[in-house]
Design a protein around this motif. Sequence first.
Motif, PDB file in Angstrom:
ATOM      1  N   GLN A 119      -6.196   4.734  -5.396  1.00  0.00           N
ATOM      2  CA  GLN A 119      -6.781   5.393  -4.227  1.00  0.00           C
ATOM      3  C   GLN A 119      -6.937   6.892  -4.446  1.00  0.00           C
ATOM      4  OE1 GLN A 119      -7.835   3.581  -1.349  1.00  0.00           O
ATOM      5  NE2 GLN A 119      -7.574   1.953  -2.850  1.00  0.00           N
ATOM      6  N   GLN A 133      -7.864   4.312   3.042  1.00  0.00           N
ATOM      7  CA  GLN A 133      -7.844   3.635   1.745  1.00  0.00           C
ATOM      8  C   GLN A 133      -9.004   2.658   1.675  1.00  0.00           C
ATOM      9  OE1 GLN A 133      -4.069   2.314   0.272  1.00  0.00           O
ATOM     10  NE2 GLN A 133      -2.960   4.054   1.143  1.00  0.00           N
ATOM     11  N   SER A 189      -6.455  -4.261  -1.553  1.00  0.00           N
ATOM     12  CA  SER A 189      -6.746  -2.915  -2.043  1.00  0.00           C
ATOM     13  C   SER A 189      -7.691  -2.994  -3.229  1.00  0.00           C
ATOM     14  CB  SER A 189      -5.449  -2.225  -2.465  1.00  0.00           C
ATOM     15  OG  SER A 189      -5.723  -0.997  -3.117  1.00  0.00           O
ATOM     16  N   LYS A 196       1.752   4.968   0.813  1.00  0.00           N
ATOM     17  CA  LYS A 196       1.358   5.870   1.900  1.00  0.00           C
ATOM     18  C   LYS A 196       2.546   6.753   2.251  1.00  0.00           C
ATOM     19  CE  LYS A 196      -0.885   7.107   5.862  1.00  0.00           C
ATOM     20  NZ  LYS A 196       0.070   8.063   6.439  1.00  0.00           N
ATOM     21  N   ASP A 204      -4.943   8.044   6.695  1.00  0.00           N
ATOM     22  CA  ASP A 204      -5.366   7.656   5.344  1.00  0.00           C
ATOM     23  C   ASP A 204      -6.475   6.609   5.419  1.00  0.00           C
ATOM     24  OD1 ASP A 204      -5.499   7.272   2.625  1.00  0.00           O
ATOM     25  OD2 ASP A 204      -3.355   6.946   2.352  1.00  0.00           O
ATOM     26  N   LEU A 214       0.834  -1.196   0.000  1.00  0.00           N
ATOM     27  CA  LEU A 214       0.000   0.000   0.000  1.00  0.00           C
ATOM     28  C   LEU A 214       0.872   1.250   0.000  1.00  0.00           C
ATOM     29  CD1 LEU A 214      -2.498  -1.163   2.784  1.00  0.00           C
ATOM     30  CD2 LEU A 214      -2.819  -1.355   0.305  1.00  0.00           C
TER      31      LEU A 214
END
Length: 412
Positions: free
Chosen positions: A372, A353, A368, A345, A351, A343
Amino acid sequence: MGQPALRPLDDALHEMLTTLSPLTESLALPIEQALGRVLAEPVISPMDVPPFDNSAMDGYALRSADLAAGTTLLLQGRALAGHPLGCEGAYGSTCEAGHCVRIMTGAALPEGADCVIMQEEAQADGNRVTFTTTPQPGQHVRRRGEDIPRGSEVLAAGTRLTARELPLLASLGIASVRVLRRPKVALLSTGDELKAVGTPLAHGEIYDSNRYGVRAMLERLNVEILDLGIIPDDPEQLRAAFEHAQREADALITSGGVSVGEADYTKQLLEELGEIGFWKLAIKPGKPFAFGRLAHTWFFGLPGNPVSAMVTFDQLVRPALARLAGERYRAPLRLTAITADALKKAPGRLDFQRGILESTPDGLVVRSTGSQDSGVFSSLSRANCYIVLECERGRVAAGESVTVEPFGSLLQ
């Protein structure tokens, strides 16, 4: 005007919940019309539940002092749910010494009896019943008032009535309850680029989708909705909409117009007609979120990007409107899962997501939904949870533990 510091989500939510005051106007409603409403006062039980001692099993009611294993008792009669011993006129209502009573689950325990033996532990031969066990007083008996004693508080003020509470009220014979008035919430979208669905688009124009998402979530809340439609980037039209909301609504929700663009008039009008509590958050998506108030109306300014609008409504506006409606706040459920994907970030903001949470033989796993970006609404439509990544956290490798928040009822 200097740029304000980004406010952490928890601080912003705390400020909103402590600043907002619940509505106090109330009305009485029959319980069949009270689904989703919030109790204005506690509900006190007018009766004991259960209202009489009754059997928790199908079997035989008797006096425990009469019985030892292998004892045979005479069958005196029967007691059924709604038909206690003696109601048929053939027997008295008291279980006599040396006797037993055939009894069904929920039937009133005959006077004199103090226990019930399951039918599997008895053998009947005509009017004689032999028991293979020795009971204890109170065995398989539901005592009067053991669930709800008369005079006790059943539901607290601030309880939102759901399918769990309404049968409880009915079981107590309560036909109506006093509930708080629903907040009236005005809703609008701003932007010259926005067009209503069903109309053709010119170059540079997009359809107004935020209002449909926000309205759908509002319809699941305990509110009345005043939809003011699309307002162009014109300060006078926007002012007229704000003044309409001030006259008619307890809260106003706008979508777009709270960033720093030249044509973003919403924040300017809020400063002129009321006051701003805060307008930038340390979250992603959803940094340009505004909270404040007009003269008589609370204000929630959602970002214009579709995912940002939905996330900030879910995380901030939903609990704020629940507070305004008098409902007690409940923090969302959060769990720990293993991420199947790496992911992206950057440290600095909390966050949210979008992910797909699954239960596997090895535990909870989350994947995921792809991009995003706050403008990619498909990332939300495919998801069933948020992947909540802490403010200070950076990139996350596949196989790491992450916090997940399953979508609540608004996004189901």
